[in-house]
Design an enzyme around this catalytic site. Structure first.
Site, PDB file in Angstrom:
ATOM      1  CD  GLU A   1      -3.658  -7.104   3.291  1.00  0.00           C
ATOM      2  OE1 GLU A   1      -2.672  -6.154   3.986  1.00  0.00           O
ATOM      3  OE2 GLU A   1      -3.398  -7.308   2.670  1.00  0.00           O
TER       4      GLU A   1
ATOM      5  CD  GLU B   1      -2.711  -1.078   2.773  1.00  0.00           C
ATOM      6  OE1 GLU B   1      -4.214  -0.763   2.457  1.00  0.00           O
ATOM      7  OE2 GLU B   1      -2.764  -1.241   3.691  1.00  0.00           O
TER       8      GLU B   1
END
Length: 254
Positions: free
Chosen positions: A130, A110
């Site tokens: 995740e 990210e």
């Protein structure tokens, strides 16, 4: 800041070194705060920024040890703070070049997606794990990584925990440049030195205008393009750039 983020200068280029090698440069609250402090006050005269990780890894992602017992509103506030800091990086008028090695995972990816130029070593491991951790992205990945590789591919990455190599990531758009192991930082500085020779004003226009135009309806985007062109082509940098071209010499931008 020096404990988790080392800042050094090479001419007009600033090098940010993520300095948590024992955690594969996992992004904890202190490191995000260090990014915030730096990008709120980038040193005067900086023409480009290079980011890399100590110890062979760019970043293995969010430091999950800080998040085990957080409540929903705390997680929301933490995520929104990440969004704010990543937006500072993405909209920085000083170009940011990421030199990616080893792990580029979760929050680390990210963060990389907020940088403007990304160099990956062949041995890089891109992953969004995740789903395997029982959590959802919170650092802007659902927007920025989706724009790079598409929502469908990001969904598959998160559902399966799939890992992409540096070569695969370069093909998909996670990286712009691919280099052999151990060469990302040299390549990043080579690119930063090239970028630093550009007009700082035009670098800022390129970063900020293109990002805004990309979210506009086509006609509004074309109008914004014309405005940006008008602003850029009537200043001293345009005069110097065009004169240097006609005189067959490198331009010197102030």
């Amino acid at each position: 800041m020096a404990d988790v983020l080392t800042v050094t200068t090479r001419g007009s280029i600033v090098h940010l070194l993520l300095n948590r090698p024992e955690k594969r440069n996992a992004l904890n609250d202190e490191l995000v705060a260090a990014f915030d402090a730096f990008f709120r006050a980038v040193p005067t005269g900086t023409r480009a920024i290079v980011v890399s990780g100590e110890g062979g890894h760019f970043s293995s992602g969010l430091d999950l040890s800080q998040h085990v017992m957080r409540q929903p509103l705390e997680v929301m506030a933490h995520s929104r703070n990440w969004h704010r800091v990543m937006a500072q990086i993405a909209s920085s008028p000083v170009p940011v070049v990421a030199a990616m090695s080893g792990a580029v995972m979760g929050g680390g990816l990210e963060f990389a997606a907020a940088c403007h130029v990304r160099v990956a070593e062949e041995t890089v491991r891109f992953q969004m794990p995740e789903g395997m951790r029982g959590i959802f992205v919170g650092g802007g990945g659902s927007v920025r990584i989706s724009k790079l590789i598409g929502p469908d591919r990001l969904t598959e990455m998160m559902l399966t925990g799939r890992t992409y190599s540096g070569a695969e990531g370069e093909r998909l758009g996670l990286a712009h440049h691919l280099v052999p192991e151990g060469q990302a930082l040299d390549k990043a500085f080579e690119l930063a030195e090239r970028i630093a020779k550009n007009s700082p004003t035009i670098n800022g226009f390129i970063i900020q205008a293109i990002a805004q135009i990309g979210s506009m309806p086509p006609e509004a985007g074309l109008y914004a393009e014309s405005l940006t062109a008008a602003l850029s082509q009537t200043g001293p940098d345009a005069e110097e750039g065009l004169r240097a071209f006609l005189e067959k010499r490198p331009p010197v931008f102030r």
